[in-house]
Structures are given as structure tokens and as C-alpha cells.
Design an enzyme around this catalytic site. Structure first.
Site, PDB file in Angstrom:
ATOM      1  CB  SER A 190      -0.975  -0.001   1.180  1.00  0.00           C
ATOM      2  OG  SER A 190      -0.306   0.177   2.402  1.00  0.00           O
ATOM      3  CG  LEU A 211       9.318  -8.985   5.558  1.00  0.00           C
ATOM      4  CD1 LEU A 211       8.585 -10.319   5.628  1.00  0.00           C
ATOM      5  CD2 LEU A 211       9.214  -8.272   6.885  1.00  0.00           C
ATOM      6  CB  ILE A 223      19.824  -3.258   3.270  1.00  0.00           C
ATOM      7  CG1 ILE A 223      18.353  -2.913   3.015  1.00  0.00           C
ATOM      8  CG2 ILE A 223      20.716  -2.647   2.197  1.00  0.00           C
ATOM      9  CD1 ILE A 223      17.766  -3.472   1.730  1.00  0.00           C
ATOM     10  CG  HIS A 229       9.828   0.558  12.300  1.00  0.00           C
ATOM     11  ND1 HIS A 229      10.019  -0.785  12.009  1.00  0.00           N
ATOM     12  CD2 HIS A 229       9.417   0.602  13.592  1.00  0.00           C
ATOM     13  CE1 HIS A 229       9.764  -1.502  13.092  1.00  0.00           C
ATOM     14  NE2 HIS A 229       9.390  -0.690  14.057  1.00  0.00           N
TER      15      HIS A 229
END
Ligand code: GAR
Length: 191
Positions: free
Chosen positions: A13, A85, A88, A104
Site C-alpha cells: 500500500s 523484510l 539490506i 517503520h
């Protein structure tokens, strides 16, 4: 023109809001939607907006070359995480230093870190009887939910809240702010 890649693992979204926001921009373009899940809802939005998709394979992303060449070929200047999820890898944070941003769904440094994703965050906020929660937009480094904060916004936690109702309120805050904060940050760094 600055080109961004949106990394997302879920429904997307926030990615959708970002795609809509930058659709007609002459300054920022969504150049790639990147996901680790072939079934992720975010891929429907990529198709809707005719943005190319890059699907990640775990070993190569986390322990290999981090898909640097694909991102470079697509001319990506900034990496925007929106419900992504995986951690990196250093290879990406090195190539896009101070050019990777995450959102977040809580007020970091509280309720962050490994496993703190989506509903788990809201359940923890409710379990601690917090009166307030919110969002944090921050630079990404090699630790989960850790880099310098760019922006925070708050919203109340109501006594009647469930993890779902709280998630909805926090999502609204994210949708309201994330595209604008990203745009402002990219343009400020481009001066
Ligand atoms: C968002 O609430 C985002 O803040 C969160 O995942 C959700 C993705 O929603 N990210 C984290 O929890 C990162 N630790 P979306 O797929 O609808 O954009």
C-alpha cells in the site's frame, strides 16, 4: 530526474501511494519495483503503473552481489523500502550510502529490530499500554531499524484498539507522509 527503486515484500500500500504520487513528476520517477516474493500484492501495482519488476533470490541478494548491476542498469539513485523484510546487505548500503530509506510503523528506537514487522509491532505497542505510537522514516544502515531518523509523526493508541485498528491508523499516517518526505529528502540532497 532521480530514479527510485521501491523494495516491498507485502501488499504494497505504501508503494502504491508512492507510485501515484510520482506518476507525473518531472523530478522523481519510480524506476523499479523490487520484491523477494513472486506473489506479493505490490507486483500488481507495478503492473498497473507499468513499472519493471525485479524479483530477488535469497542467496544472491543476501550473500552474493546484492543485484547491484541490475539496479545500476536501471539507473537507480535511491532505494526506498516499503515493508521489505530482508536485511539490506553491505554491498547495497555501500553503493547507495545515505540513499536508502525505510519506513517503520512505530516510534523508533522503540519497537524496532529483528522480527518487529507489521502486526508484531502493533501487538507489542498494545501489550505495553502505550498511549501514543506513530511512524519513523529513517536512513538504512546494516542493522535493522537503526539509521538516522529523517521524520517521525505520532497518533494516539486508544483503549479500544486491536492490532488491526492500530495498524490501520498507522498505515494512514504512512500514506500521508511517506511520498512527501521522500520527495523532500531527494530534492534536498539534489541541490
Ligand atoms: C508498513 O506498515 C511498514 O511500515 C512496515 O510494513 C508495512 C508494509 O505495508 N515495515 C516494517 O515493519 C519494517 N520493519 P504495505 O505493504 O501496505 O506498504
Amino acid at each position: 530526474m532521480k530514479r527510485i527503486a521501491i523494495f516491498a515484500s507485502g501488499t504494497g500500500s505504501n508503494a502504491q501511494k508512492m507510485l501515484a504520487h510520482f506518476q507525473f513528476s518531472h523530478k522523481v520517477k519510480v524506476g523499479l519495483i523490487v520484491s523477494n516474493k513472486p506473489q506479493a500484492g505490490v507486483l500488481n501495482f507495478a503492473n498497473e503503473y507499468s513499472v519493471p519488476i525485479l524479483l530477488l533470490e535469497r542467496e544472491r541478494f543476501l550473500k552474493g552481489d546484492g543485484y547491484v548491476s541490475e539496479l545500476q542498469t536501471a539507473g537507480i539513485d535511491w532505494i526506498i523500502l516499503a515493508g521489505f523484510l530482508w536485511k539490506i546487505p553491505a554491498t547495497l548500503s555501500k553503493h547507495w550510502e545515505k540513499r536508502i530509506v525505510n519506513i517503520h510503523p512505530a516510534l523508533l528506537p522503540n519497537y524496532g529490530g529483528k522480527g518487529m514487522y507489521g502486526q508484531a509491532v502493533h501487538r507489542a505497542v498494545l501489550a505495553a499500554s502505550e498511549k501514543e505510537t506513530g511512524i519513523t522514516i529513517h536512513y538504512v544502515d546494516e542493522q535493522y531499524d537503526h539509521g538516522a531518523t529523517i521524520f517521525q509523526a505520532t497518533c494516539p493508541v486508544l483503549p479500544s484498539d486491536t492490532p488491526e485498528s492500530l495498524a490501520n491508523r498507522v498505515h494512514e499516517l504512512e500514506h500521508l507522509h511517506y511520498p512527501l518526505v521522500i520527495e523532500k529528502e531527494i530534492l534536498a540532497q539534489s541541490d
